[in-house]
Each structure stands twice: as C-alpha cells, then as structure tokens.
Design an enzyme around this catalytic site. Structure first.
Site, PDB file in Angstrom:
ATOM      1  N   SER B 319       0.837  -1.201   0.000  1.00 10.96           N
ATOM      2  CA  SER B 319       0.000   0.000   0.000  1.00 10.96           C
ATOM      3  C   SER B 319       0.869   1.247   0.000  1.00 10.96           C
ATOM      4  O   SER B 319       0.475   2.286  -0.504  1.00 10.96           O
ATOM      5  CB  SER B 319      -0.887   0.004   1.233  1.00 10.96           C
ATOM      6  OG  SER B 319      -0.099   0.081   2.390  1.00 10.96           O
ATOM      7  N   CYS B 320       2.058   1.132   0.559  1.00 13.84           N
ATOM      8  CA  CYS B 320       2.866   2.344   0.712  1.00 13.84           C
ATOM      9  C   CYS B 320       3.721   2.586  -0.516  1.00 13.84           C
ATOM     10  O   CYS B 320       4.938   2.619  -0.457  1.00 13.84           O
ATOM     11  CB  CYS B 320       3.723   2.267   1.970  1.00 13.84           C
ATOM     12  SG  CYS B 320       3.948   0.606   2.620  1.00 13.84           S
ATOM     13  N   THR B 321       3.083   2.707  -1.662  1.00 17.18           N
ATOM     14  CA  THR B 321       3.761   3.215  -2.853  1.00 17.18           C
ATOM     15  C   THR B 321       2.912   4.365  -3.345  1.00 17.18           C
ATOM     16  O   THR B 321       1.718   4.423  -3.073  1.00 17.18           O
ATOM     17  CB  THR B 321       3.859   2.152  -3.961  1.00 17.18           C
ATOM     18  OG1 THR B 321       2.548   1.753  -4.322  1.00 17.18           O
ATOM     19  CG2 THR B 321       4.638   0.937  -3.494  1.00 17.18           C
TER      20      THR B 321
END
Lengths: 459, 459
Positions: B319-321
């Site tokens: 999710s952390c892109t």
C-alpha cells in the site's frame, strides 16, 4: 504511384517515423512506475501531451490520448452526455458528422436518449441559426465537425459555438479532418482528433475536455489518462503523433496554399473534361486538400477499380462499392448525386504532375465505364408517350442510365416513371433531374415492389 | 541496468521492432479500401490474425485485435454478459483477477448486475470445486486468469473450464501474463491477451471469442474487427505483436527452464539472506519468470526507490507506494503480508549475473530501510502487562513495527493492542502474527477512531 486518399489515412510523416523509432527505446515501460524506465516513459508522455495541447489550443491537463479518433469520439460523447444527465438527454449533431459520431448517437438513442440531426445545405454546411434552433433546454450536448470528411466543406464552428454558449450547451468539435491544417476556432467544449489523419501513426486519438465542462467517463474505471482512456498507454505512438502534429502544422500554411490551387484545378477541369459531372462541397470554405465529384451513369466501384489500375488511389461515397450498400449519408443529406462518386484527398507533398496525370486519365476511365454500361448518347429520337422503365432488381447506376436512355423518347411534357428498388435511386434520380434540367415529379410505392420515381421531360 | 518488471511491460522484442518498422511502410493505409495500399494493409492484417490465432489456438475469425489488453477484457466481459442477458446477470470471477476484470465487474454491478468473487488459497489459486459451486443457474459469465500477475501462481484453468462447461457457463480466460509462455489449456470460451506483456508493442490486445459463444458487442457500432473493436486498426503494431508472439513462443520452452531456475534461486536465497521475509505464491504451479516476496518492517516505496538507486527496476503490491493507497487486492485475498512487497519478473534474456547481483544488493537495502525506520532488534526485554500501542495516523509499515517493538515487553499470554487506521494493518498484523508464531486475536472498532487489532504473545 499517387495516393489520393489522405482523408482516410495519411502516409506516415517522416518526423512521425523518426519519433516513433526513438520512443521505442525510451517509451516502452509503464509510465505509472517509479523506476528509471517508468520515469523516462512518463517524461515522454508528459512532453507529448504538452506538444499536442499546444497544437490543439488547450491545457495539457485538458487533453488525453485515446487509442483512435473513433474512441475519442465515443468516449467524449458518452462522457459529456453522462455529465449532463440531469439537464436532459438530447444530443444535437449535424446530419453530416462522421459515422463515429452518429453511431455514438445511435447507442445513446438505444439507451433511451434522443438525437436530433441538423440538416445541411447543398454544400454540406449547417446554418448556425438552424443549429441554434435545435438547442432546446434539455439538450445535453451538441456535436459539429470542423470540416466534412467526404466533401471538405468547413462548418461554421465559431458561429455554432457562440449559439451553444448562449444556450449553455457544451459543443464537441470533431476536428479529425482539420487538425493538421490548424487550430479549431475558439468556443469548443470538447475536441477530438485522430493522428493517422495528419500523418501520425495509427493507434492515437485525442480527446480534449475544457476545464469546467461536466464530464463523467463511462465504462469500467481505469487510472490511466485521467480515467478517460483505459488501457496501457501507447507511448511510442503518442510521441510520434505529437511530434508529427507539430511538424505538419509548421508546414501547413505553405502546403495549404499549394494544395488549394491543385484542388481548384481539379474542381475546374473535371467538369470541362468529363461530361455529366457534379463537383460537390463548398468551393471556398473548404479543406485545402479535398475535392469530391460525382459522375452520372457510372458506378463507384468500377471507377475506383479502374483508377486503381491506372495507379490512383481514391475513395468513393457511392452505394455501389463493395464496402457499402447505401449511398454515403453525407451526400444524401446534401441532396447531391451519389453515383460515380469520387473523393480525391491529396496528401502533403502531392506533386502538380500527379494531379495533371489524374486529369489526363480520368476522362478515359469514366468514358470506358459508361460505354461498358451502355449509356445513351445525346442524339434525339422520335418522341413516344409517357413511359415506364422497370429497373427493379438493378443496382445503381443502372436505374439512372435507363432513365437517361428513354427521356428523349417521350415528348416534352410527358413523363418517364422509373421503377427501382436500389436505395441510391432515391438520391440519384432527383439529382439527375437537377443536373439535366428535367422536372422531378416525385415518388410513390410501386405496385410491382420498390418505388416508382416520376420524371417529367421539360427540355 | 537490470529491468525486473516484465510483468508490467516487457522490453520490445527485436522481432517486434523489425516487424513494426517494415509494417510502417506497408500497413499504414485503411484495410477497408480496395486500392493497392488498402489491399496491402489488409493482407498484413489478415496474416497477423492467422499468426496470432495459431498461437492462441483458435480460428482467425474468432480473434480480433483491440487497442490494449485492458480494452480486450472490458469488451470481452461486456459482450459476453450482454450476449447472455436472458440467462442472468451474475458474473463470477476469482478474487485475484487483474484490475481490468474487477473494474469491468464493478461497472456491471453499477448497471444492476452482480459479481461474485471466488476466494483463493494462501498461494493465490482458486479451488475448482469452490469455483464450480459459485456457478449458479443465473451465471452469465465466469472469468479466471491463466496465471496471477502479482504472485505468478497458475490457476487450475482446465479444471475450472470443465466445471464451467458442465454448468453451461462460458469462461473468459485473461491470459495476459502467460500467453508468451504457451497456449492456455483447452476449454475457454473467451480469451484475452496483451502484446506488451510478451515483448510486443503497446497498443495491441487480443480478444478471442469461440464460435457459438453468445456475444453482443457493446458501445457504438463500428464495422472494424467484426464489430468488436471500434476504430482504425493499428496494423504496424498488430503485425509486430503477432510476429513477436510467434518469436517468443519459439524461445519459450528453453527460456522458461532457464528463468525458472533463476526464480527458484531467488525463492530459496531471499529468505536465507533477509530476515523476516515471506515469499508468496505457489512455488511450483507458477509462471517461470515471476516471484514475489514481502519484507516485514519495510515500506514498499522506499525499498523500490533504494533498489532503483542500485539499478534494479521492480514493482510492489504494497500500500505504501505512491500509486496506490491500499494494499494489493491480490495479497489481501491471499491473506499474506503486503508490507515491503517486492515483485521480481524477469524479462527473457535476464542473466544469471544480474540475478546474483540483485541477491547481493537486496539484504543491504532492506536492512538500511529497517534501520532507518527504527525496527527493534530481537533482544529480550523485561516483560510488562498487556499494552496498547497507538499508531493512529501512521502509515504502513509503522503499525507493525510498533507492534514488533513491544511484543517482547508483555509476558506470554498477555496481549498487545495496536490502534491503527491504515488499511494495510488489517492484512499485515495477522500476517505478522503468522510469520512470528504469535496469536492474532481479532479486531474491533477503536473508541479513538480507526481499528484496534489485538495480538496475544504466545512465544
């Protein structure tokens, strides 16, 4: 071998080829990725968008690339109609729009909306006042091409845009045929284009939507191209499209003057060289490179094949070509002759010599087709009473040829009734009457099937 | 500079480049025209269709070219659903389909239809019996990918096709990831593909529809590509797509063995070299060139950026892109860790040296990211009572890192409650528990906002 069908697809411009090849190395990766290949692809895509937006006359964030001009039209119309669903579901278009516009309108009708077609004059242009009159309060969207793809006539875009603004109706301008020649006049809300029409590669269309225009992209969601054009971006082709648009624009002013003169030569010489020809479309307010004429007593398919044999590639809006069974909706809306229809659209760089050779070859080609079809000479024959000609089951241009064969056999004041079931006769018999100074009386269903067209000899 | 993201887009195959350049000269004209340039274009298009159909395993008249794999999926699903509207409006898909399938399903739901998602196991595969159970009498269409794009797991297509045949439900197989490696097992009704995934150019998708499958193309009518793919055909790209598909297939058997061994090396070595890693996807029934692993206490964006700095282009389902805000739906459906997710997909021709260098670089990259984020060491700290950790407002992987920091502070049998509002925590905290042998108790709404995740220390 002269190719005279630029309005279908222009040969690839050298700048497009060069840009495409360079971008194959740099622009193949996913522009949504953050690694170097993705960033390079993104840079190319952003630069192409800047270039295209500048040529179109909009902001880069107003423009997306679609897989074709047709898809740009389909998406633009569907999105604009959905964006104004609350205002109404009426779509107003000119009767001579490209089939992609009319098909989008038919899909809208099938989904419960309505489409009104604004008629055109004999040159193929809409009257801005008539167009304005069609803009009812429940009109969600209006569409008008910048110039017609079959006869080259320019539409009064600025005037219609003014009427649309006044009525509060967004205007989509299909600029597929004109974008290589210059910007569309101000006032549009949405604009579409197609790269292979200006010498760019296939696979790239443009859709510009002005900020503030209500737009709701239809179909499945997708994050690419602002959600307006799903699917992986074809960056090499997009780069080539943008680069070639700039290149053809740089050459457009000079090339337009040159091609306009060549087209004027065709417009003038064809009726002098070929009997019974009607040159259609506006002689002045027109695309620089396109001219269309129709030849009585000739079928489009044969004349195209004969010109191809002589080395000339042209297209036709006649019904009698293998790809269509009805005459072009454009010629029909204009009320002009469709038989023996020939569209010549010169690509940039067309030489004077090629045009002159076309003018040398054309008369013989038309004469040969007519001779083969047994077209009557102009000699006077003894007059008979009114006649009925049975052309049922015969395809265009036979019904008109049969009419021409016998018109001299009836006395002035008497009539010839042509029985025909080819749809083209409905257009071509009245057009023949206008060309030959005879009186078209009207049509009625024929008891033998098909339609009875009545013509009175008046000269 | 090794590019390890072939599953997003493969670099252009030399045969594709060669074919594209040749076809730019021969294939730019309108294939619907009868003059020589049109006939040449038509010949190229027909030949490309033959080649592609042979590779897919269908008849040429069953296959059309679309502007992208996404558009092939959208058109295929819409057309198949419309063709069986009278049977029902239920769409059955696996939970790990490509977003184009899920988005088409969501559009179908928005239009009043329904979509059922068949769950997958921890390897990402559907169970054919569970899939069969979802095929109710009102099911209009089922969709199953040939292999997963994020974790490489092959789906049991033959078994599911058998179940679909038995239930009388057509099966659409999205073969985007596997088509370069070989034919899809028999039994599909519709098949889609995407050229830039196998080394062809962007701008070309495939849609094959078996004769006898009810299909009603949606959207505005258009005469091109059997009415199933509107817009001017991009023949140079189509020619390049077909030629490169044949070329990569000729090389596929040998290259698959080679890349499978390299991927096995990554699958084996990464957990040895990097602590707290989960390699996901089926180790055997998988694509030859693709492997995905997730690293605890690492955010995907940073690890991607660091690998890019070291010269490696990979992608992530974390999710952390910057392109996503939620963890990949595939990893979520599998119930595996999503943080620090790295997908490696080797293009054909990847060297052993590049893979070895990746294995050299990776441990240092992960360690540096962890150090920067302040990940706890494994040393034992004095035990406290149950604890609450407030990670509200903190993005993945911080909630898991905070959990790991304090788990050693509570006695065995006591709990740590993590308050978090990042969606990824819902997936990653249970996945962390499974990896670390701790007990995931469950979640409940937190009175302070977000969600409270309760973990019991059991070891």
């Amino acid at each position: 071998m002269p190719y005279f069908d630029a309005a279908s697809a222009a040969p690839l411009h050298p700048v497009a080829r060069q840009a495409l090849q360079a971008a194959l190395d740099e622009g193949w990766a996913d522009p949504a990725r953050l690694y170097r290949e993705g960033r390079r692809a993104r840079l190319l895509l952003d630069a192409a968008r800047e270039t295209a937006a500048e040529a179109v006359g909009c902001r880069p964030d107003e423009l997306v690339f679609t897989p074709s001009g047709t898809r740009a039209v389909h998406s633009g119309i569907a999105g604009a109609l959905a964006g104004r669903r609350r205002i109404g579901s009426r779509l107003v278009v000119s009767a001579v729009e490209h089939s992609s516009v009319l098909h989008a309108g038919e899909a809208h009708e099938a989904a419960g909306g309505s489409m009104a077609q604004v008629p055109v004059d004999r040159y193929g242009a809409v009257d801005p006042e008539v167009f304005a009159g069609a803009l009812t309060p429940d009109t969600a969207l209006a569409c008008l091409q910048s110039a017609n793809h079959e006869v080259g006539t320019e539409q009064p875009v600025a005037e219609v845009a003014g009427a649309c603004r006044e009525a509060g109706v967004p205007l989509l301008v299909d600029a597929a045929q004109s974008l290589g020649w210059g910007r569309v006049p101000e006032g549009w809300s949405l604009l579409t284009g197609s790269a292979h029409k200006w010498g760019g590669p296939a696979g790239v269309g443009l859709l510009a939507v002005r900020k503030g225009v209500r737009f709701a992209a239809q179909g499945p969601a997708d994050e690419r191209e602002s959600g307006r054009a799903p699917g992986f971006e074809n960056i090499p082709a997009i780069v080539a499209a943008a680069a070639s648009l700039r290149a053809v624009r740089d050459e457009a002013a000079a090339e337009a003057v040159r091609l306009r003169a060549l087209v004027d030569r065709i417009r003038t010489r064809v009726p002098e060289l070929v009997p019974d020809v009607e040159v259609v479309g506006d002689p002045l307010r027109r695309l620089p490179h396109l001219v269309t004429f129709s030849c009585l007593y000739v079928d489009g398919e044969t004349v195209l094949a004969e010109l191809d044999r002589s080395g000339f590639s042209v297209s036709s809006g006649s019904s009698c070509t293998s790809s269509t069974l009805t005459p072009s909706h454009v010629l029909r809306a204009m009320g002009v002759l469709s038989e023996g229809n020939v569209r010549v659209s010169l690509p940039a760089g067309t030489s004077e010599q090629d045009v002159d050779r076309f003018l040398e070859v054309l008369p013989g080609v038309v004469a040969a087709v007519r001779e083969h079809l047994g077209v009557p000479s102009a000699e006077v024959r003894p007059a008979a009473d009114s006649l009925v000609v049975d052309a049922l089951g015969r395809r265009c241009p036979i019904p008109v040829i049969e009419l021409a064969k016998v018109i001299g056999d009836v006395p002035v004041g008497a009539t010839v009734t042509v029985l025909a079931d080819d749809e083209a006769a409905r257009l071509d018999i009245p057009a023949w009457c206008e060309m030959r100074g005879q009186q078209y009386v009207g049509e009625s269903p024929s008891p033998k099937g098909g339609t009875a067209y009545v013509v009175r000899r008046v000269s």
